[in-house]
Motif scaffolding. Structure first.
Motif, PDB file in Angstrom:
ATOM      1  N   ASN A   1      -0.675   8.135 107.721  1.00 49.64           N
ATOM      2  CA  ASN A   1      -2.087   7.887 108.094  1.00 49.64           C
ATOM      3  C   ASN A   1      -2.781   7.190 107.268  1.00 49.64           C
ATOM      4  O   ASN A   1      -3.293   8.037 106.171  1.00 49.64           O
TER       5      ASN A   1
ATOM      6  N   PRO B   1      -5.542   3.506 106.351  1.00 52.72           N
ATOM      7  CA  PRO B   1      -6.726   2.744 107.054  1.00 52.72           C
ATOM      8  C   PRO B   1      -5.981   1.682 107.999  1.00 52.72           C
ATOM      9  O   PRO B   1      -5.026   0.991 107.254  1.00 52.72           O
ATOM     10  N   ARG B   2      -6.051   1.245 109.110  1.00 54.18           N
ATOM     11  CA  ARG B   2      -5.665   0.340 109.785  1.00 54.18           C
ATOM     12  C   ARG B   2      -6.476  -1.227 109.808  1.00 54.18           C
ATOM     13  O   ARG B   2      -7.809  -1.399 109.641  1.00 54.18           O
TER      14      ARG B   2
ATOM     15  N   MET C   1     -10.288  -1.856 110.715  1.00 53.14           N
ATOM     16  CA  MET C   1     -11.325  -0.994 110.677  1.00 53.14           C
ATOM     17  C   MET C   1     -12.558  -1.344 109.887  1.00 53.14           C
ATOM     18  O   MET C   1     -12.470  -2.107 108.842  1.00 53.14           O
TER      19      MET C   1
ATOM     20  N   GLN D   1     -15.917   3.023 109.288  1.00 50.14           N
ATOM     21  CA  GLN D   1     -14.815   3.812 109.885  1.00 50.14           C
ATOM     22  C   GLN D   1     -13.877   4.520 108.768  1.00 50.14           C
ATOM     23  O   GLN D   1     -13.485   5.519 108.929  1.00 50.14           O
ATOM     24  N   VAL D   2     -13.665   3.543 107.952  1.00 51.95           N
ATOM     25  CA  VAL D   2     -12.653   4.209 106.977  1.00 51.95           C
ATOM     26  C   VAL D   2     -13.390   5.261 105.978  1.00 51.95           C
ATOM     27  O   VAL D   2     -12.607   6.233 105.810  1.00 51.95           O
ATOM     28  N   GLU D   3     -14.483   5.068 105.575  1.00 49.44           N
ATOM     29  CA  GLU D   3     -15.099   6.295 105.056  1.00 49.44           C
ATOM     30  C   GLU D   3     -15.260   7.570 105.720  1.00 49.44           C
ATOM     31  O   GLU D   3     -15.149   8.665 105.596  1.00 49.44           O
ATOM     32  N   ARG D   4     -15.698   7.202 107.024  1.00 52.52           N
ATOM     33  CA  ARG D   4     -15.700   8.584 108.010  1.00 52.52           C
ATOM     34  C   ARG D   4     -14.552   9.359 108.206  1.00 52.52           C
ATOM     35  O   ARG D   4     -14.446  10.609 108.144  1.00 52.52           O
ATOM     36  N   GLN D   5     -13.336   8.457 108.253  1.00 51.45           N
ATOM     37  CA  GLN D   5     -12.086   9.146 108.599  1.00 51.45           C
ATOM     38  C   GLN D   5     -11.403   9.454 107.398  1.00 51.45           C
ATOM     39  O   GLN D   5     -10.650  10.647 107.418  1.00 51.45           O
ATOM     40  N   PHE D   6     -11.432   8.718 106.114  1.00 47.50           N
ATOM     41  CA  PHE D   6     -10.494   9.028 104.938  1.00 47.50           C
ATOM     42  C   PHE D   6     -11.491   9.689 103.884  1.00 47.50           C
ATOM     43  O   PHE D   6     -10.927  10.003 102.666  1.00 47.50           O
TER      44      PHE D   6
END
Length: 94
Positions: free
Chosen positions: A23, A25-26, A29, A33-38
């Motif tokens: 999983n 970052p794609r 993004m 979005q990266v900071e929110r998800q990871f």
């Protein structure tokens, strides 16, 4: 006759398969979005480029085990840190 794969080819295939199974970052993004998800990166390296439209600003965020590369503010690639790779210390210019 198909030539035998070189050891380096096998390592690259294994690395790509490992990255695809994780999983990470794609591409595409946004930074938000990266900071929110990871979560927040362990460090944000100095930006590179940006001298012209053909050389956009490249931002690099380090996370444990991988580095995320952004063109301007969107992911272009995520690279795993590997002992044999040259991306263990990207702060050092080569």
């Amino acid at each position: 006759m198909v030539p035998a794969a070189h050891a380096g080819d096998s390592l690259l295939v294994n690395r790509v398969q490992q990255e695809q199974a994780m999983n990470l970052p794609r591409k595409g993004m946004s930074m938000a979005q990266v900071e929110r998800q990871f979560g927040a990166p362990t460090s944000r390296l100095d930006s590179r480029g940006g001298g012209s439209a053909k050389q956009p600003v490249i931002n690099r965020w380090m996370y444990p085990g991988y580095i995320v590369y952004f063109e301007r503010s969107h992911v272009v690639h995520t690279v795993l840190n590997t002992p044999a790779g040259n991306n263990l210390n990207p702060q050092v210019a080569r």
